[in-house]
Design a protein around this motif. Structure first.
Motif, PDB file in Angstrom:
ATOM      1  N   VAL A  19      25.610  39.956  24.875  1.00 26.27           N
ATOM      2  CA  VAL A  19      25.283  41.257  24.281  1.00 26.27           C
ATOM      3  C   VAL A  19      25.941  42.375  25.090  1.00 26.27           C
ATOM      4  O   VAL A  19      26.578  43.278  24.524  1.00 26.27           O
ATOM      5  N   PHE A  68      18.619  19.747  26.749  1.00 25.90           N
ATOM      6  CA  PHE A  68      17.432  19.705  25.892  1.00 25.90           C
ATOM      7  C   PHE A  68      17.509  18.523  24.912  1.00 25.90           C
ATOM      8  O   PHE A  68      16.500  17.930  24.571  1.00 25.90           O
ATOM      9  N   THR A  74      22.873  34.881  27.219  1.00 27.00           N
ATOM     10  CA  THR A  74      22.606  35.711  26.035  1.00 27.00           C
ATOM     11  C   THR A  74      22.792  37.184  26.388  1.00 27.00           C
ATOM     12  O   THR A  74      23.437  37.940  25.647  1.00 27.00           O
ATOM     13  N   THR A 116      16.870  35.751  19.624  1.00 26.38           N
ATOM     14  CA  THR A 116      17.614  34.701  20.340  1.00 26.38           C
ATOM     15  C   THR A 116      16.793  34.216  21.532  1.00 26.38           C
ATOM     16  O   THR A 116      16.647  33.007  21.751  1.00 26.38           O
ATOM     17  N   VAL A 117      16.229  35.181  22.274  1.00 26.46           N
ATOM     18  CA  VAL A 117      15.399  34.828  23.431  1.00 26.46           C
ATOM     19  C   VAL A 117      14.159  34.034  22.968  1.00 26.46           C
ATOM     20  O   VAL A 117      13.779  33.041  23.600  1.00 26.46           O
ATOM     21  N   ILE A 142      15.258  30.433  22.123  1.00 25.92           N
ATOM     22  CA  ILE A 142      15.572  29.682  23.351  1.00 25.92           C
ATOM     23  C   ILE A 142      14.263  29.296  24.055  1.00 25.92           C
ATOM     24  O   ILE A 142      14.104  28.162  24.524  1.00 25.92           O
ATOM     25  N   THR A 143      13.314  30.253  24.089  1.00 26.80           N
ATOM     26  CA  THR A 143      12.014  29.966  24.720  1.00 26.80           C
ATOM     27  C   THR A 143      11.276  28.851  23.966  1.00 26.80           C
ATOM     28  O   THR A 143      10.648  27.980  24.577  1.00 26.80           O
ATOM     29  N   LEU A 173      20.488  30.065  29.900  1.00 23.93           N
ATOM     30  CA  LEU A 173      20.654  30.459  28.494  1.00 23.93           C
ATOM     31  C   LEU A 173      20.282  31.931  28.291  1.00 23.93           C
ATOM     32  O   LEU A 173      20.972  32.659  27.567  1.00 23.93           O
ATOM     33  N   ILE A 174      19.215  32.369  28.951  1.00 25.14           N
ATOM     34  CA  ILE A 174      18.784  33.769  28.822  1.00 25.14           C
ATOM     35  C   ILE A 174      19.859  34.683  29.429  1.00 25.14           C
ATOM     36  O   ILE A 174      20.271  35.677  28.818  1.00 25.14           O
ATOM     37  N   VAL A 231      22.398  23.313  25.697  1.00 21.98           N
ATOM     38  CA  VAL A 231      21.285  22.851  24.848  1.00 21.98           C
ATOM     39  C   VAL A 231      21.482  21.375  24.499  1.00 21.98           C
ATOM     40  O   VAL A 231      20.569  20.557  24.636  1.00 21.98           O
ATOM     41  N   LYS A 241      26.640  27.866  25.909  1.00 19.89           N
ATOM     42  CA  LYS A 241      25.186  27.792  25.641  1.00 19.89           C
ATOM     43  C   LYS A 241      24.853  26.559  24.800  1.00 19.89           C
ATOM     44  O   LYS A 241      23.888  25.833  25.093  1.00 19.89           O
ATOM     45  N   THR A 272      18.769  40.019  19.376  1.00 20.45           N
ATOM     46  CA  THR A 272      18.774  39.566  20.772  1.00 20.45           C
ATOM     47  C   THR A 272      17.384  39.058  21.133  1.00 20.45           C
ATOM     48  O   THR A 272      17.230  37.989  21.748  1.00 20.45           O
ATOM     49  N   PHE A 328      17.105  26.862  30.898  1.00 16.70           N
ATOM     50  CA  PHE A 328      16.469  27.966  30.180  1.00 16.70           C
ATOM     51  C   PHE A 328      16.916  29.306  30.779  1.00 16.70           C
ATOM     52  O   PHE A 328      17.331  30.218  30.051  1.00 16.70           O
TER      53      PHE A 328
END
Lengths: 197, 101
Positions: B30, B62, B26, A67-68, A71-72, B22-23, B58, B54, A64, B19
């Motif tokens: 989870v 992006f 995510t 993944t962050v 993405i960053t 997306l976070i 992107v 997601k 996880t 951004f």
């Protein structure tokens, strides 16, 4: 000196620079490369008598976090391109190094994940799940390394290109970004498929 | 401020919004896999749907697909078609094993 055609201005018939069309065709071939391995994953999963839940074997918090991180790194990459669009070289370089730094963080976490697995005696030959896990994440890791090499090159050698023809560098960084975002995109699927399902 | 600079500002705001999304997505992926305890079918479906959203974000923002030329769309359309053919082959093999044909 021979000038490369249509690297700054779009080609009239395609409406695209040659570099952009080239990188998209390359990415199309990459989709098929990873697609073949995803097909292998489905084949192994539905063909096997049992299939483990990824979270029982793999480290979900680490993945996880990674993944962050990826993405960053995608946002820092796109910000580097935006800085070049504004002809701000200093900011561009900063974002490029940040992207490489985040790539390094990703690789470091992956190193700890792999070494932990190997230390526990979990090898690619242990099970079909681990075989496809190491194959898919290993291939993805090679892509991260390749992307980092190209980004480092443009971060270090970009100044003279910027002085000579800033739009050419901007286009090249955009194409590099397309590859980097693709690597992020592949991870977006790898993460749930391997770790959470 | 010139139009170009204003346009870039707008782009950057969009990138930051994507951004953030997306976070959040995510964390939802989870959380849903750890706490919802869905049966395997819906569990896989939820994870794949969120991953697809997601990936779309992107690719569209992006990778600038939302404003890209038709030729790129054609290349990608063909790629996506063959990608699904590739995934269909093992799925059909599994189905034929189950039905015995």
């Amino acid at each position: 000196m021979l000038e490369l055609p249509y690297i700054v201005e779009p080609r009239p018939d395609t409406g695209l620079t040659n570099g952009k069309l080239g990188i998209w065709l390359f990415l199309a071939s990459e989709v098929m490369l990873f697609g073949g391995l995803f097909a292998a994953y489905i084949m192994l999963r539905v063909g096997g008598p049992t299939w483990p839940v990824g979270a029982d074997i793999l480290n979900v918090p680490m993945a996880t976090f990674n993944t962050v991180v990826l993405i960053t790194s995608s946002i820092t990459m796109v910000m580097a391109w935006a800085a070049l669009m504004r002809r701000n070289y200093g900011t561009y370089q900063l974002y490029m190094f940040a992207t490489v730094g985040l790539g390094l963080v990703f690789l470091t976490v992956k190193y700890f994940e792999y070494s932990h697995k190997l230390h526990d005696g979990l090898y690619p030959s242990t099970s079909t799940f681990l075989a496809i896990y190491f194959t898919l994440t290993g291939l993805h890791m090679l892509h991260v390394i390749a992307g980092m090499v190209v980004i480092t090159y443009f971060a270090l050698a970009g100044r003279s290109m910027f002085r000579k023809n800033p739009q050419w560098l901007t286009n090249r960084v955009e194409h590099t970004g397309l590859f980097w975002h693709f690597v992020d995109l592949v991870w977006i699927f790898l993460f749930p498929v391997l770790y959470l399902m | 401020m010139s139009n170009h600079a204003e346009e870039m500002d707008r782009h950057i705001r969009t990138y930051l919004l994507v951004f953030g999304s997306l976070i959040v997505l995510t964390l939802i992926t989870v959380a849903s896999s750890q706490f919802l305890h869905l049966p395997i079918g819906p569990h896989i479906a939820v994870a794949l749907i969120i991953a697809t959203i997601k990936a779309t974000l992107v690719a569209c923002f992006f990778m600038h697909l939302i404003s890209e030329r038709k030729l790129i769309m054609a290349v990608l359309g063909l790629t996506v078609f063959f990608f699904f053919v590739l995934l269909l082959v093992p799925a059909m093999t599994a189905l034929s094993h189950e039905t015995g044909h």
